[in-house]
Design a protein around this motif. Structure first.
Motif, short mmCIF file in Angstrom:
data_model
loop_
_atom_site.label_atom_id
_atom_site.label_comp_id
_atom_site.label_asym_id
_atom_site.label_seq_id
_atom_site.Cartn_x
_atom_site.Cartn_y
_atom_site.Cartn_z
N ARG A 140 -25.00 -14.04 -9.26
CA ARG A 140 -23.70 -14.56 -9.67
C ARG A 140 -23.52 -16.03 -9.25
NH1 ARG A 140 -19.14 -12.04 -11.21
NH2 ARG A 140 -20.69 -10.88 -12.42
N SER A 141 -23.95 -16.37 -8.02
CA SER A 141 -23.73 -17.73 -7.51
C SER A 141 -24.84 -18.70 -7.92
CB SER A 141 -23.64 -17.72 -5.99
OG SER A 141 -24.90 -17.45 -5.39
N HIS A 142 -25.93 -18.17 -8.49
CA HIS A 142 -27.06 -18.99 -8.92
C HIS A 142 -27.72 -19.71 -7.74
CE1 HIS A 142 -24.67 -19.44 -12.97
NE2 HIS A 142 -25.05 -18.18 -12.73
N ARG A 143 -27.71 -19.09 -6.58
CA ARG A 143 -28.35 -19.67 -5.40
C ARG A 143 -29.47 -18.75 -4.92
NH1 ARG A 143 -25.69 -23.76 -2.82
NH2 ARG A 143 -26.37 -23.25 -0.71
N ILE A 144 -30.53 -19.38 -4.43
CA ILE A 144 -31.52 -18.57 -3.72
C ILE A 144 -31.28 -18.77 -2.23
CG2 ILE A 144 -33.29 -18.54 -5.51
CD1 ILE A 144 -34.82 -20.65 -3.79
N HIS A 145 -31.41 -17.68 -1.51
CA HIS A 145 -31.31 -17.68 -0.05
C HIS A 145 -32.66 -17.20 0.46
CE1 HIS A 145 -26.96 -18.23 -0.41
NE2 HIS A 145 -27.00 -17.28 -1.34
N THR A 146 -33.22 -17.89 1.43
CA THR A 146 -34.59 -17.60 1.85
C THR A 146 -34.70 -17.54 3.37
OG1 THR A 146 -35.22 -19.94 1.97
CG2 THR A 146 -35.46 -18.84 -0.16
N CYS A 147 -35.70 -16.81 3.83
CA CYS A 147 -36.10 -16.90 5.23
C CYS A 147 -37.63 -16.84 5.28
CB CYS A 147 -35.47 -15.80 6.08
SG CYS A 147 -36.13 -14.14 5.85
N ASN A 148 -38.20 -17.62 6.16
CA ASN A 148 -39.66 -17.67 6.28
C ASN A 148 -40.04 -17.71 7.75
OD1 ASN A 148 -42.35 -17.99 5.08
ND2 ASN A 148 -42.32 -19.97 6.14
N LEU A 149 -40.84 -16.74 8.15
CA LEU A 149 -41.35 -16.69 9.52
C LEU A 149 -42.87 -16.81 9.44
CD1 LEU A 149 -40.26 -15.97 12.53
CD2 LEU A 149 -41.51 -13.84 12.13
N ARG A 165 -38.67 -26.26 -0.82
CA ARG A 165 -39.79 -25.47 -0.30
C ARG A 165 -39.49 -24.96 1.09
NH1 ARG A 165 -44.64 -29.08 -0.62
NH2 ARG A 165 -45.68 -27.13 -0.10
N SER A 166 -40.28 -24.00 1.52
CA SER A 166 -40.16 -23.47 2.88
C SER A 166 -40.86 -24.40 3.86
CB SER A 166 -40.80 -22.08 2.95
OG SER A 166 -42.13 -22.13 2.48
N ASP A 167 -40.47 -24.27 5.12
CA ASP A 167 -41.14 -24.98 6.20
C ASP A 167 -42.06 -24.01 6.93
OD1 ASP A 167 -39.96 -27.49 5.82
OD2 ASP A 167 -38.18 -26.91 6.97
N GLU A 168 -43.29 -24.44 7.15
CA GLU A 168 -44.26 -23.61 7.87
C GLU A 168 -43.92 -23.61 9.36
OE1 GLU A 168 -48.86 -24.32 8.74
OE2 GLU A 168 -48.47 -23.90 6.62
N GLN A 169 -44.12 -22.48 10.01
CA GLN A 169 -43.86 -22.35 11.44
C GLN A 169 -45.15 -21.97 12.16
OE1 GLN A 169 -40.76 -19.30 11.17
NE2 GLN A 169 -39.30 -20.77 11.99
N PRO A 195 -37.24 -12.04 14.53
CA PRO A 195 -36.97 -12.32 13.11
C PRO A 195 -35.90 -13.40 12.94
CG PRO A 195 -36.17 -10.13 13.74
CD PRO A 195 -37.02 -10.62 14.87
N GLU A 196 -35.00 -13.49 13.91
CA GLU A 196 -33.95 -14.51 13.83
C GLU A 196 -34.51 -15.92 13.96
OE1 GLU A 196 -33.69 -11.78 15.71
OE2 GLU A 196 -31.80 -10.76 15.20
N ALA A 197 -35.77 -16.04 14.41
CA ALA A 197 -36.41 -17.36 14.52
C ALA A 197 -36.88 -17.89 13.17
CB ALA A 197 -37.58 -17.29 15.49
N ALA A 198 -36.79 -17.06 12.14
CA ALA A 198 -37.25 -17.48 10.81
C ALA A 198 -36.46 -18.69 10.33
CB ALA A 198 -37.09 -16.32 9.82
N ASP A 199 -37.14 -19.56 9.61
CA ASP A 199 -36.49 -20.72 9.00
C ASP A 199 -35.71 -20.25 7.77
OD1 ASP A 199 -36.24 -23.73 8.62
OD2 ASP A 199 -37.15 -23.15 6.71
N SER A 200 -34.43 -20.55 7.72
CA SER A 200 -33.57 -20.09 6.62
C SER A 200 -33.07 -21.27 5.80
CB SER A 200 -32.38 -19.30 7.17
OG SER A 200 -32.80 -18.12 7.83
N SER A 201 -32.88 -21.04 4.51
CA SER A 201 -32.35 -22.09 3.64
C SER A 201 -31.63 -21.48 2.45
CB SER A 201 -33.47 -23.01 3.14
OG SER A 201 -34.27 -22.34 2.18
#
Length: 297
Positions: A140-149, A165-169, A195-201
């Motif tokens: 509905r909002s046309h947004r992507i929400h991501t997390c990358n660990l 893009r995601s950021d590598e950790q 898991p909370e340490a994942a990079d989110s965007s």
């Protein structure tokens, strides 16, 4: 080895490269997956959405489309543990949470956290470690929400360019952030991140945007410019075209991984860290290739 998954009646009226937003439309992802286990040449294949020690899922809920990839840490094999069990169980659990509606589209880290804690509380002992990347399209909002660990990740491509893009950790060279379950008494010895340490965007997508989600087996062997060259061959949004491009990308990465003379991104990174390394990096490879399209229920 190759699968195409999509859900619902999808109207793919997008033009690759993006269109102006129309707020009234719901969006969806048309997604194809392809991958190779590192032992593919030996004829070893696993059932389901698993390529070697990699695992992935593609799930749909009325509010969102959700993708995930995970890369089981191969070092556990030295201790008699199958590394694929952890990544596959984590992805299956996250997929079930999505299908049951037990998630918030704006919080993919919530999916990862819930899935991981289910594994910790599992009555059947499970040992291992894994990186993880989850991408959620809020239709509905046309947004992507991501997390990358860790060192799996995603790219958003628009008009032939990477726009997000995601950021590598990494803790240090070739040691990515990872979720872990250690044997009793070894909790302080085994590397384990929250898991909370994942990079989110979060990022606003447009019709026709391409989202490529993959494990490090792709990114360690193919630089951006090679990936973008392959994506240019994607001329429309039909399943066959997406499937063919996903396969082409995975096959090229798999071939480069075994080229001893190729200066891969992994080899370049190793050289930057003072190591004399050349060639590709043999690894499991998982590619999820998605196009943002208009969705009708």
């Amino acid at each position: 080895m190759l699968s195409v998954l999509s859900y619902g009646r999808i109207v793919a009226r997008a033009v690759l490269g993006g269109l102006s937003q129309t707020d009234g439309r719901d969006y969806s992802l048309i997604t194809a997956s392809c991958g190779f286990g590192k032992d593919f040449r030996k004829g070893i294949l696993k059932k389901g959405m698993c390529y070697g020690d990699d695992a992935c899922f593609i799930a749909r809920h009325k509010s969102a489309d959700v993708l995930g990839v995970a890369d089981g840490v191969g070092g556990w094999r030295d201790y008699g543990v199958d590394p694929s069990q952890f990544s596959a169980t984590l992805m299956r659990t996250c997929e079930r949470l999505v299908k049951e509606g037990r998630f918030t589209p704006s919080s993919p880290v919530g999916i990862l956290t819930s899935g991981y804690y289910e594994l910790l509380q599992n009555k059947v002992p499970l040992l291992g470690s894994s990186t993880a990347c989850i991408v959620v399209l809020d239709r509905r909002s046309h947004r992507i929400h991501t997390c990358n660990l860790g060192d799996s990740g995603f790219l958003v491509v628009r008009g032939g360019e990477v726009v997000h893009r995601s950021d590598e950790q990494q803790h240090y060279f070739n040691t990515p952030f990872q979720l872990s379950i250690a044997p009793p008494g070894a909790e302080g010895v085994v590397l384990s991140d929250s898991p909370e340490a994942a990079d989110s965007s979060s990022f606003d997508v447009q019709l026709g945007d391409i989202i490529l989600t993959a494990t490090d087996g792709l990114f360690d062997n193919m630089p951006d410019y090679m990936i973008l060259q392959e994506l240019k061959k994607l001329k429309n949004t039909n399943y066959d075209s997406i499937q063919q491009t996903a396969r082409s990308i995975a096959e090229q990465a798999h071939e480069l991984a075994y080229d001893p003379n190729y200066m891969s991104p992994f080899a370049q990174f190793a050289c930057d860290n003072g190591l004399n390394v050349r060639g590709g990096k043999p690894d499991d490879i998982t590619v999820l290739l998605s196009i943002v399209a208009e969705y009708t229920d």
